[in-house]
Design an enzyme around this catalytic site. Structure first.
Site, mmCIF file in Angstrom:
data_model
loop_
_atom_site.group_PDB
_atom_site.id
_atom_site.type_symbol
_atom_site.label_atom_id
_atom_site.label_comp_id
_atom_site.label_asym_id
_atom_site.label_seq_id
_atom_site.Cartn_x
_atom_site.Cartn_y
_atom_site.Cartn_z
ATOM 1 N N CYS A 74 24.719 51.131 71.703
ATOM 2 C CA CYS A 74 25.810 50.424 71.033
ATOM 3 C C CYS A 74 25.955 51.016 69.625
ATOM 4 O O CYS A 74 25.040 50.870 68.794
ATOM 5 C CB CYS A 74 25.491 48.936 70.971
ATOM 6 S SG CYS A 74 26.748 47.995 70.115
ATOM 7 N N CYS A 198 34.585 49.046 69.243
ATOM 8 C CA CYS A 198 33.441 49.577 69.985
ATOM 9 C C CYS A 198 33.092 50.952 69.395
ATOM 10 O O CYS A 198 33.930 51.863 69.418
ATOM 11 C CB CYS A 198 33.803 49.686 71.465
ATOM 12 S SG CYS A 198 32.482 50.402 72.453
#
Ligand SMILES: N[C@@H](CCC[C@H](N)C(=O)O)C(=O)O
Length: 259
Positions: A74, A198
């Site tokens: 991530c 993201c």
């Protein structure tokens, strides 16, 4: 068990952070992870990140999506974890930490975190989209109307459809604003909805746009629903290297929760 937690956000991609250097957190308790991330019954976040000790590097990142499952890298979470490590006094300005996809370098100055991403050796270019892995898998698709697209519905169809199926992918929809600026909306696997930003997604978009000739620049600004990120990179032969994801990471609040 009562946990002290910290809430962070990086361009609206939000995370619960727990200092797990004493290994207090029960990693097998998927129900508890889901509850921590639940926006009605818990704190609310796109994911949970544990900060742990590492033998040779400054710390280790353990990342869970809000569905309770440990997942791949991530990018925004990594940037937020660097800010958390600084808050805890573990690092000053420069750091190296371990994540699920390997070692990462990072630099923090005020609330701006630059995170080096893994090299990307392969980009798969198709007529309708591009697929690549920037630590997490990403489907990248150009579109003309980013405002009115039903990200959850179309993203979910792509994420669960052929060829991705169960393992899935994150899905990014992109509009080109200029050679150096693209707007992006992302459907995130494991959140199973659109998130406001993201990090591995915008990294994938920048590289994909370069790979298909939409830009020749190697410093790209990406407009997400939660704010602006930048991605810089070098291309050597067909391999993308020296990739940096740059943007703000902020502590929002702290608390205690029983689960
Ligand atoms: N929010 C992320 C990506 C997190 C991983 C993703 N949900 C997956 O399971 O692939 C980011 O900032 O990179």
């Amino acid at each position: 068990m009562i946990y002290t937690f910290y809430k962070y956000q990086g361009t609206g991609n939000d995370f619960v952070m727990i200092d797990n250097r004493q290994l207090i957190f029960d990693k097998n308790n998927t129900k508890a992870i889901k509850k921590l991330c639940d926006r009605r019954f818990g704190i609310g976040a796109d994911g949970l990140i544990l900060l742990e000790n590492h033998d040779t590097l400054d710390f280790k990142m353990v990342y869970y999506n809000s569905d309770g499952n440990e997942s791949s890298m991530c990018g925004n979470g990594g940037r937020c974890l660097v800010a958390f490590a600084k808050f805890l006094g573990i690092i000053k300005k420069d750091t190296q930490f371990m994540a699920v996809d390997g070692k990462h370098d990072a630099i923090i100055e005020a609330d701006l975190v630059k995170l080096q991403m893994q090299d990307v050796p392969h980009i798969n270019i198709f007529d309708t989209h591009v697929f690549l892995n920037t630590g997490s898998p990403h489907h990248v698709q150009l579109t003309t109307d980013l405002k009115n697209i039903d990200i959850k519905k179309i993203g979910s169809n792509i994420r669960y459809g052929e060829p991705y199926n169960e393992l899935g992918t994150n899905v990014n929809f992109v509009v080109k604003n200029s050679e150096t600026n693209f707007s992006v909306r992302t459907y995130e696997r494991g959140v199973e909805d659109e998130t406001l930003s993201c990090g591995t997604g915008v990294t994938a978009v920048a590289l994909a746009m370069h790979a298909i000739g939409e830009t020749e620049k190697n410093l790209i600004s990406l407009e997400t629903e939660g704010g602006e990120l930048q991605v810089s990179f070098d291309k050597n032969d067909s391999k993308y290297q020296n990739i940096w994801l740059i943007g703000p990471a902020t502590q929002v609040f702290k608390g205690e929760i029983e689960c």
